[in-house]
Motif scaffolding. Structure first.
Motif, short mmCIF file in Angstrom:
data_model
loop_
_atom_site.label_atom_id
_atom_site.label_comp_id
_atom_site.label_asym_id
_atom_site.label_seq_id
_atom_site.Cartn_x
_atom_site.Cartn_y
_atom_site.Cartn_z
N LEU A 1 0.83 -1.19 0.00
CA LEU A 1 0.00 0.00 0.00
C LEU A 1 0.87 1.25 0.00
N ASN A 2 0.58 2.16 -0.91
CA ASN A 2 1.32 3.41 -1.02
C ASN A 2 0.35 4.55 -0.68
N MET A 3 0.46 5.09 0.52
CA MET A 3 -0.48 6.12 0.95
C MET A 3 -0.29 7.43 0.19
N ASP A 4 0.89 7.68 -0.36
CA ASP A 4 1.06 8.84 -1.22
C ASP A 4 0.19 8.70 -2.46
N CYS A 5 0.13 7.51 -3.02
CA CYS A 5 -0.69 7.25 -4.19
C CYS A 5 -2.17 7.41 -3.84
N VAL A 6 -2.59 6.90 -2.69
CA VAL A 6 -3.98 7.06 -2.25
C VAL A 6 -4.32 8.55 -2.15
N ARG A 7 -3.45 9.32 -1.52
CA ARG A 7 -3.68 10.76 -1.37
C ARG A 7 -3.77 11.44 -2.73
N ASP A 8 -2.84 11.09 -3.63
CA ASP A 8 -2.85 11.70 -4.96
C ASP A 8 -4.12 11.35 -5.73
N ILE A 9 -4.61 10.14 -5.59
CA ILE A 9 -5.86 9.74 -6.25
C ILE A 9 -7.03 10.53 -5.68
N LEU A 10 -7.08 10.67 -4.36
CA LEU A 10 -8.18 11.43 -3.75
C LEU A 10 -8.17 12.88 -4.22
N LEU A 11 -7.01 13.50 -4.27
CA LEU A 11 -6.90 14.87 -4.76
C LEU A 11 -7.33 14.96 -6.22
N CYS A 12 -6.95 13.99 -7.02
CA CYS A 12 -7.30 13.95 -8.44
C CYS A 12 -8.81 13.80 -8.62
N VAL A 13 -9.41 12.87 -7.90
CA VAL A 13 -10.85 12.66 -8.00
C VAL A 13 -11.61 13.90 -7.55
N GLU A 14 -11.17 14.51 -6.46
CA GLU A 14 -11.81 15.72 -5.98
C GLU A 14 -11.77 16.82 -7.04
N GLU A 15 -10.64 16.97 -7.68
CA GLU A 15 -10.44 18.02 -8.69
C GLU A 15 -11.22 17.76 -9.98
N ASN A 16 -11.42 16.49 -10.32
CA ASN A 16 -11.96 16.14 -11.64
C ASN A 16 -13.36 15.56 -11.62
N THR A 17 -14.07 15.67 -10.51
CA THR A 17 -15.47 15.27 -10.46
C THR A 17 -16.31 16.44 -9.99
N GLY A 18 -17.58 16.34 -10.22
CA GLY A 18 -18.50 17.38 -9.80
C GLY A 18 -19.91 16.81 -9.78
N LEU A 19 -20.88 17.67 -9.57
CA LEU A 19 -22.26 17.22 -9.47
C LEU A 19 -22.67 16.38 -10.67
N ARG A 20 -22.28 16.79 -11.85
CA ARG A 20 -22.63 16.05 -13.07
C ARG A 20 -21.38 15.71 -13.89
N GLN A 21 -20.27 15.54 -13.21
CA GLN A 21 -19.00 15.27 -13.89
C GLN A 21 -18.32 14.09 -13.22
N THR A 22 -18.01 13.09 -14.02
CA THR A 22 -17.27 11.93 -13.53
C THR A 22 -15.84 11.98 -14.06
N CYS A 23 -14.99 11.18 -13.47
CA CYS A 23 -13.65 11.00 -14.02
C CYS A 23 -13.45 9.50 -14.18
N TYR A 24 -12.46 9.14 -14.95
CA TYR A 24 -12.20 7.72 -15.14
C TYR A 24 -10.71 7.45 -15.29
N PHE A 25 -10.37 6.21 -14.96
CA PHE A 25 -9.00 5.74 -15.08
C PHE A 25 -9.00 4.54 -16.02
N VAL A 26 -8.04 4.52 -16.92
CA VAL A 26 -7.92 3.45 -17.91
C VAL A 26 -6.81 2.51 -17.48
N ASP A 27 -7.14 1.23 -17.39
CA ASP A 27 -6.13 0.21 -17.09
C ASP A 27 -5.41 -0.12 -18.40
#
Length: 143
Positions: free
Chosen positions: A3-29
């Motif tokens: 587990l990399n908590m820096d990565c978890v934090r970065d993902i949370l910041l990214c999701v917060e920045e790139n989602t909204g009431l009618r806006q989703t974000c996605y990650f491609v594997d």
């Protein structure tokens, strides 16, 4: 995978920045995207994923996105495709955690304390971040 908590934090910041009431974000594997490409369904990662990809390899990033879903920190929309993880927003728990560890200097202090104590799992981080945030507010209020 560790587990990399820096990565978890970065993902949370990214999701917060790139989602909204009618806006989703996605990650491609990307590893599954190669198969989708063969079938003519290749997805392109968004700029935010490309930016995170400069710090974390594909497997690490996708593992931690899934971890955040399982840990109830982000909300995943149901099956968006075999190689796409579609995120609607942070959960209340995700908002709470990122609210306490948003500032880089606070995050570094928390990480250093966890490293010295030898304990840095998600529950420890959540509890410590909550206490840390509360103590900062109390000291600001001179209480």
């Amino acid at each position: 995978m560790r587990l990399n908590m820096d990565c978890v934090r970065d993902i949370l910041l990214c999701v917060e920045e790139n989602t909204g009431l009618r806006q989703t974000c996605y990650f491609v594997d990307d590893s599954l995207n190669d198969v989708a490409s063969f079938l003519g369904n290749k997805q392109r990662p968004q700029e935010y994923q490309t930016t995170l990809g400069k710090t974390y390899d594909n497997d690490t990033l996708i593992y931690h996105v899934n971890y955040c879903v399982e840990a109830n920190l982000i909300s995943r929309l149901e099956h968006a495709g075999s190689c796409v993880i579609c995120i609607s927003d942070l959960t209340p728990a995700g908002h709470e955690l990122i609210g306490n560890i948003r500032k880089p200097e606070n995050w570094e202090k928390l990480k250093n304390a966890g490293a010295r104590a030898g304990a840095f799992g998600l529950n420890v981080v959540k509890s410590a971040a909550e206490g840390f945030g509360a103590s900062l507010v109390m000291s600001y209020l001179h209480l």
